[in-house]
Design a protein around this motif. Structure first.
Motif, PDB file in Angstrom:
ATOM      1  N   GLN A 401       0.678  -1.178  -0.016  1.00  0.00           N
ATOM      2  CA  GLN A 401       0.007  -0.020  -0.043  1.00  0.00           C
ATOM      3  C   GLN A 401       0.865   1.205  -0.066  1.00  0.00           C
ATOM      4  O   GLN A 401       1.828   1.072   0.331  1.00  0.00           O
ATOM      5  CB  GLN A 401      -0.892  -0.234   1.327  1.00  0.00           C
ATOM      6  N   LEU A 402       0.287   2.113  -0.713  1.00  0.00           N
ATOM      7  CA  LEU A 402       0.921   3.595  -0.288  1.00  0.00           C
ATOM      8  C   LEU A 402       1.450   4.143   0.872  1.00  0.00           C
ATOM      9  O   LEU A 402       0.773   3.691   1.883  1.00  0.00           O
ATOM     10  CB  LEU A 402       0.322   4.571  -1.192  1.00  0.00           C
ATOM     11  N   LEU A 403       2.569   4.540   1.338  1.00  0.00           N
ATOM     12  CA  LEU A 403       3.014   5.190   2.595  1.00  0.00           C
ATOM     13  C   LEU A 403       2.564   6.379   2.738  1.00  0.00           C
ATOM     14  O   LEU A 403       2.516   7.217   1.914  1.00  0.00           O
ATOM     15  CB  LEU A 403       4.544   4.766   2.693  1.00  0.00           C
ATOM     16  N   HIS A 404       1.923   6.666   3.978  1.00  0.00           N
ATOM     17  CA  HIS A 404       1.360   7.894   4.335  1.00  0.00           C
ATOM     18  C   HIS A 404       2.158   8.464   5.270  1.00  0.00           C
ATOM     19  O   HIS A 404       2.878   7.757   6.151  1.00  0.00           O
ATOM     20  CB  HIS A 404       0.034   7.547   4.623  1.00  0.00           C
ATOM     21  N   PRO A 405       1.926   9.869   5.580  1.00  0.00           N
ATOM     22  CA  PRO A 405       2.847  10.399   6.599  1.00  0.00           C
ATOM     23  C   PRO A 405       2.421  10.188   7.916  1.00  0.00           C
ATOM     24  O   PRO A 405       3.238   9.969   8.929  1.00  0.00           O
ATOM     25  CB  PRO A 405       2.590  11.946   6.534  1.00  0.00           C
ATOM     26  N   SER A 406       1.041   9.700   8.032  1.00  0.00           N
ATOM     27  CA  SER A 406       0.618   9.221   9.437  1.00  0.00           C
ATOM     28  C   SER A 406       1.312   8.193   9.868  1.00  0.00           C
ATOM     29  O   SER A 406       1.361   7.632  10.898  1.00  0.00           O
ATOM     30  CB  SER A 406      -0.955   9.055   9.367  1.00  0.00           C
ATOM     31  N   ASP A 407       1.682   7.238   8.758  1.00  0.00           N
ATOM     32  CA  ASP A 407       2.299   6.184   9.203  1.00  0.00           C
ATOM     33  C   ASP A 407       3.748   6.222   9.833  1.00  0.00           C
ATOM     34  O   ASP A 407       4.106   5.353  10.657  1.00  0.00           O
ATOM     35  CB  ASP A 407       2.912   5.099   7.727  1.00  0.00           C
ATOM     36  N   LEU A 408       4.298   7.549   9.573  1.00  0.00           N
ATOM     37  CA  LEU A 408       5.785   7.637   9.988  1.00  0.00           C
ATOM     38  C   LEU A 408       5.508   8.718  11.305  1.00  0.00           C
ATOM     39  O   LEU A 408       6.117   8.390  12.182  1.00  0.00           O
ATOM     40  CB  LEU A 408       6.354   8.428   8.995  1.00  0.00           C
ATOM     41  N   ASP A 409       4.484   9.351  11.341  1.00  0.00           N
ATOM     42  CA  ASP A 409       4.184  10.409  12.475  1.00  0.00           C
ATOM     43  C   ASP A 409       2.621  10.178  12.938  1.00  0.00           C
ATOM     44  O   ASP A 409       1.793  10.719  12.211  1.00  0.00           O
ATOM     45  CB  ASP A 409       4.550  11.737  12.084  1.00  0.00           C
ATOM     46  N   ALA A 410       2.236   9.735  13.998  1.00  0.00           N
ATOM     47  CA  ALA A 410       0.957   9.526  14.411  1.00  0.00           C
ATOM     48  C   ALA A 410       0.071  10.999  14.557  1.00  0.00           C
ATOM     49  O   ALA A 410      -0.970  11.197  14.509  1.00  0.00           O
ATOM     50  CB  ALA A 410       0.826   8.852  15.594  1.00  0.00           C
ATOM     51  N   SER A 411       0.932  11.992  14.913  1.00  0.00           N
ATOM     52  CA  SER A 411       0.394  13.350  15.114  1.00  0.00           C
ATOM     53  C   SER A 411       0.583  14.284  13.800  1.00  0.00           C
ATOM     54  O   SER A 411       0.263  15.439  13.833  1.00  0.00           O
ATOM     55  CB  SER A 411       1.302  14.065  16.247  1.00  0.00           C
ATOM     56  N   TYR A 412       0.616  13.610  12.525  1.00  0.00           N
ATOM     57  CA  TYR A 412       0.740  14.393  11.227  1.00  0.00           C
ATOM     58  C   TYR A 412      -0.694  15.007  10.976  1.00  0.00           C
ATOM     59  O   TYR A 412      -1.604  14.386  11.228  1.00  0.00           O
ATOM     60  CB  TYR A 412       0.984  13.502  10.226  1.00  0.00           C
ATOM     61  N   VAL A 413      -0.663  16.364  10.663  1.00  0.00           N
ATOM     62  CA  VAL A 413      -1.953  17.004  10.288  1.00  0.00           C
ATOM     63  C   VAL A 413      -1.831  16.928   8.940  1.00  0.00           C
ATOM     64  O   VAL A 413      -1.051  17.550   8.316  1.00  0.00           O
ATOM     65  CB  VAL A 413      -1.811  18.420  10.777  1.00  0.00           C
ATOM     66  N   PRO A 464       6.659  14.382   3.142  1.00  0.00           N
ATOM     67  CA  PRO A 464       5.411  14.275   2.759  1.00  0.00           C
ATOM     68  C   PRO A 464       5.071  14.981   1.697  1.00  0.00           C
ATOM     69  O   PRO A 464       5.657  16.082   1.308  1.00  0.00           O
ATOM     70  CB  PRO A 464       4.512  14.603   4.192  1.00  0.00           C
ATOM     71  N   LEU A 465       4.068  14.528   0.948  1.00  0.00           N
ATOM     72  CA  LEU A 465       3.517  15.385  -0.384  1.00  0.00           C
ATOM     73  C   LEU A 465       2.155  15.201  -0.430  1.00  0.00           C
ATOM     74  O   LEU A 465       1.469  14.144  -0.065  1.00  0.00           O
ATOM     75  CB  LEU A 465       4.376  14.668  -1.731  1.00  0.00           C
ATOM     76  N   SER A 466       1.343  16.407  -0.579  1.00  0.00           N
ATOM     77  CA  SER A 466      -0.095  16.559  -0.769  1.00  0.00           C
ATOM     78  C   SER A 466      -0.515  16.290  -2.256  1.00  0.00           C
ATOM     79  O   SER A 466       0.730  16.314  -3.223  1.00  0.00           O
ATOM     80  CB  SER A 466      -0.739  17.608  -0.083  1.00  0.00           C
ATOM     81  N   ARG A 467      -1.728  15.865  -2.635  1.00  0.00           N
ATOM     82  CA  ARG A 467      -2.332  15.690  -3.967  1.00  0.00           C
ATOM     83  C   ARG A 467      -1.900  17.085  -4.638  1.00  0.00           C
ATOM     84  O   ARG A 467      -2.349  16.978  -5.957  1.00  0.00           O
ATOM     85  CB  ARG A 467      -3.622  15.207  -3.869  1.00  0.00           C
ATOM     86  N   ASP A 468      -2.241  18.257  -3.913  1.00  0.00           N
ATOM     87  CA  ASP A 468      -2.020  19.413  -4.633  1.00  0.00           C
ATOM     88  C   ASP A 468      -0.757  19.984  -5.215  1.00  0.00           C
ATOM     89  O   ASP A 468      -0.563  20.809  -5.789  1.00  0.00           O
ATOM     90  CB  ASP A 468      -2.635  20.559  -3.740  1.00  0.00           C
ATOM     91  N   GLN A 469       0.358  19.314  -4.717  1.00  0.00           N
ATOM     92  CA  GLN A 469       1.666  19.606  -5.009  1.00  0.00           C
ATOM     93  C   GLN A 469       1.991  18.780  -6.255  1.00  0.00           C
ATOM     94  O   GLN A 469       2.828  17.995  -6.191  1.00  0.00           O
ATOM     95  CB  GLN A 469       2.594  19.288  -3.921  1.00  0.00           C
ATOM     96  N   VAL A 470       1.402  19.383  -7.418  1.00  0.00           N
ATOM     97  CA  VAL A 470       1.646  18.999  -8.605  1.00  0.00           C
ATOM     98  C   VAL A 470       2.122  19.946  -9.694  1.00  0.00           C
ATOM     99  O   VAL A 470       1.863  21.494  -9.270  1.00  0.00           O
ATOM    100  CB  VAL A 470       0.569  18.179  -9.269  1.00  0.00           C
ATOM    101  N   GLY A 471       2.916  19.751 -10.528  1.00  0.00           N
ATOM    102  CA  GLY A 471       3.304  20.660 -11.668  1.00  0.00           C
ATOM    103  C   GLY A 471       4.256  21.806 -11.032  1.00  0.00           C
ATOM    104  O   GLY A 471       5.221  21.566 -10.473  1.00  0.00           O
ATOM    105  N   ASP A 472       3.851  23.032 -11.153  1.00  0.00           N
ATOM    106  CA  ASP A 472       4.547  23.924 -10.749  1.00  0.00           C
ATOM    107  C   ASP A 472       4.691  24.270  -9.302  1.00  0.00           C
ATOM    108  O   ASP A 472       5.695  24.355  -8.504  1.00  0.00           O
ATOM    109  CB  ASP A 472       4.123  25.475 -11.286  1.00  0.00           C
ATOM    110  N   HIS A 473       3.735  23.672  -8.567  1.00  0.00           N
ATOM    111  CA  HIS A 473       3.485  23.739  -7.118  1.00  0.00           C
ATOM    112  C   HIS A 473       4.523  22.594  -6.469  1.00  0.00           C
ATOM    113  O   HIS A 473       5.048  22.613  -5.569  1.00  0.00           O
ATOM    114  CB  HIS A 473       2.100  23.193  -6.602  1.00  0.00           C
TER     115      HIS A 473
END
Length: 552
Positions: A401-413, A464-473
């Motif tokens: 499964q894809l690795l999520h930031p919450s897998d590495l840090d339980a307090s991730y927002v 971490p990387l969000s789904r909005d961080q694509v292209g120029d972002h």
């Protein structure tokens, strides 16, 4: 009278015996020459054939074929969705011929935007022959009803009390006969049937009947005991042709019937279900309406001649897009290379620069084989892969499964999504479709998505990387993601797991299963042709058009 002229009728005629006797001695050609001399059959000499000529009345027959009393423009949809704008020519009240309207360059929308005249002439053989349907002996010229259905209605719609199913003897569609009826009778029968169906499947008893018929319980639950929800309406060919066909409005209006039957009030009344043709048949790409909400979203035909390479993939363009076939021809005139991929040597194949004839159903393997060569030889655009795809995202090797930031840090927002996505606040409603300028998602869906993780080679750690961080972002994030390699990360609970980028896993899968040799064996396409096509695609980034048929 001269000596050369025949003295009487007997001398001027050749008897059958004399004709045969003379023909045997002289031969037919010589006999004909003698006859011409005898009867003075000299050719008529005309100085200018365009100025005068004996008896030209026969020409009027041909000229009259093209004369007409009036004409009108209409939208042609004999069996497809091309919707060509054609002109019909009428003579003595009968449509005698049909041709292109040459009106595309004149058409404009309410804002004054004009269409391109490049669409003209737009017509095909089916449209030219439409008069055969208009005046054909098999055309239905009035309402008709199946005898079994009418008998069922006349007997008060008898049904099985437990399941609600009608007796099968009333529904022998393949062997039943048709009865002519008036529009009033047809409308009344349809209305009575709607009322009976909605009444049969309304309330708790109606839900139990559907359950007894084997309907999925989730489907029954979404009906909310409204029998009108069991009525299904679809546009079909009238919708594709006339474009003025209120199937959705009719479906919604049956909420009036639901309110009449269940007495639930206008706020809780439910109408019928409206199905588009793709969802109904599923023989066309259901992915299109699922993703976009519309039927077939394809490339603009102007794109064809702006491409360097066109792959006609599973589409018999010349036969199934007849009114638009000239775009492909004109693209070739401008230098566009055309490769046809199909399971037969189609009518489009001989219009291409190359053709790959593959086994039916193996084009996905061909696509993966092409991808393998492009990845293996590093012929891809690495920056595009990093910025616009999910290939750099890390995958856990323990769960795949894809690795999520919450897998590495339980307090991730979760990251704020504001570049491309609007997360709806509690109680916030969607704006009208015309004002939805971004993607709207619920908070529950945002939480389900979560964020992702890439391995930043610049920092030497997962970030971490969000789904909005694509292209120029993505470029602004100042991340250099790893596309290959295996890394060990520590989870929030202290355990360690191995992770790899999606790209690395895909690369291995392609190499292990879709080498040129393996792809050739699966598809029957020559290995050399597969390699050449992959390199052609890689050599034309942003200029390769995949014209994909509905089957693939």
């Amino acid at each position: 009278m001269t000596n050369d002229e025949p003295k009487n009728e007997q001398e001027s005629s050749l008897s059958r015996r004399n004709f045969l006797k003379t023909a045997a001695g002289l031969g037919f050609g010589a006999l004909t020459f003698q006859a011409v001399r005898a009867f003075k059959l000299d050719a008529v000499r005309v100085a200018n054939p365009l100025e005068t000529y004996p008896d030209r009345d026969w020409e009027h027959v041909y000229r009259d074929l093209w004369k007409y009393d009036s004409s009108f423009v209409f939208l042609c949809t004999p069996n497809d969705t091309h919707n060509c704008l054609l002109r019909a020519y009428v003579k003595n009240g009968v449509v005698v011929r049909i041709g292109p309207s040459y009106g595309y360059g004149k058409a404009e929308d309410v804002y004054g935007n004009k269409a391109s005249a490049r669409w003209d002439p737009r017509c095909c053989q089916k449209g030219l022959a439409l008069t055969r349907r208009i005046y054909g002996d098999r055309r239905v010229r009035g309402p008709m009803i199946r005898r079994g259905f009418k008998d069922w209605a006349d007997k008060g719609f008898p049904r099985d009390p437990k399941t609600g199913k009608p007796p099968v003897e009333y529904f022998n569609r393949s062997s039943d006969t048709w009865l002519k009826c008036s529009w009033e009778e047809a409308s009344m029968l349809v209305a009575k049937a709607w009322v009976d169906i909605a009444k049969t499947y309304s309330g708790h008893e109606g839900a139990e009947r559907l359950k007894a018929q084997g309907y999925d319980e989730a489907m029954i639950e979404t009906m909310h005991e409204a029998g009108t929800q069991s009525l299904k309406f679809r546009g079909g060919m009238p919708l594709l042709g006339a474009r003025v066909f209120g199937a959705a409005r009719l479906s919604n209006s049956l909420a009036l019937l639901d309110d009449y039957l269940r007495k639930v009030g206008p706020d809780k009344a439910l109408g019928a279900r409206h199905w588009d043709s793709y969802s109904w048949h599923t023989d066309l790409p259901p992915g299109h309406p699922m993703v976009t909400g519309q039927q077939t979203n394809e490339f603009d035909l102007h794109s064809v001649e702006n491409a360097n390479l066109v792959l006609v993939w599973g589409m018999n363009w010349i036969s199934t897009k007849m009114p638009d076939s000239h775009w492909l021809t004109e693209a070739r005139l401008k230098g566009t290379k055309v490769i046809v991929i199909a399971c037969e040597y189609s009518s489009t194949s001989n219009k291409g620069d190359g053709a790959l004839v593959v086994r039916p159903g193996t084009t996905p393997a061909l696509a993966l084989g092409l991808a393998n060569i492009i990845v293996r030889d590093k012929l891809f655009d690495q920056k595009f892969v990093e910025r616009h795809t999910d290939l750099p995202l890390l995958v856990r090797m323990d769960t795949l499964q894809l690795l999520h930031p919450s897998d590495l840090d339980a307090s991730y927002v979760l990251a704020d999504l504001s570049n491309h996505t609007h997360v709806l606040a509690q109680g916030e409603t969607l704006p009208p479709p015309g004002k939805q300028m971004t993607q709207f998602v619920s908070q529950a869906l945002r939480k389900k998505w979560g964020d992702f993780v890439v391995y930043d080679t610049k920092r030497g750690k997962p970030v971490p990387l969000s789904r909005d961080q694509v292209g120029d972002h993505f470029a602004k994030a100042n991340i250099v993601p790893a596309l290959e390699g295996e890394y060990t990360v520590t989870l929030a609970d202290g355990k360690t797991v191995r992770v790899q980028p999606v790209f690395a896993l895909v690369k291995k899968y392609l190499a292990d299963n879709f080498s040129p040799e393996a792809t050739s064996e699966m598809t029957w396409a020559p290995k050399e042709a597969i390699v050449e096509l992959a390199k052609d695609i890689a050599a034309n980034p942003g200029k390769t058009l995949f014209a994909v048929g509905m089957g693939p």
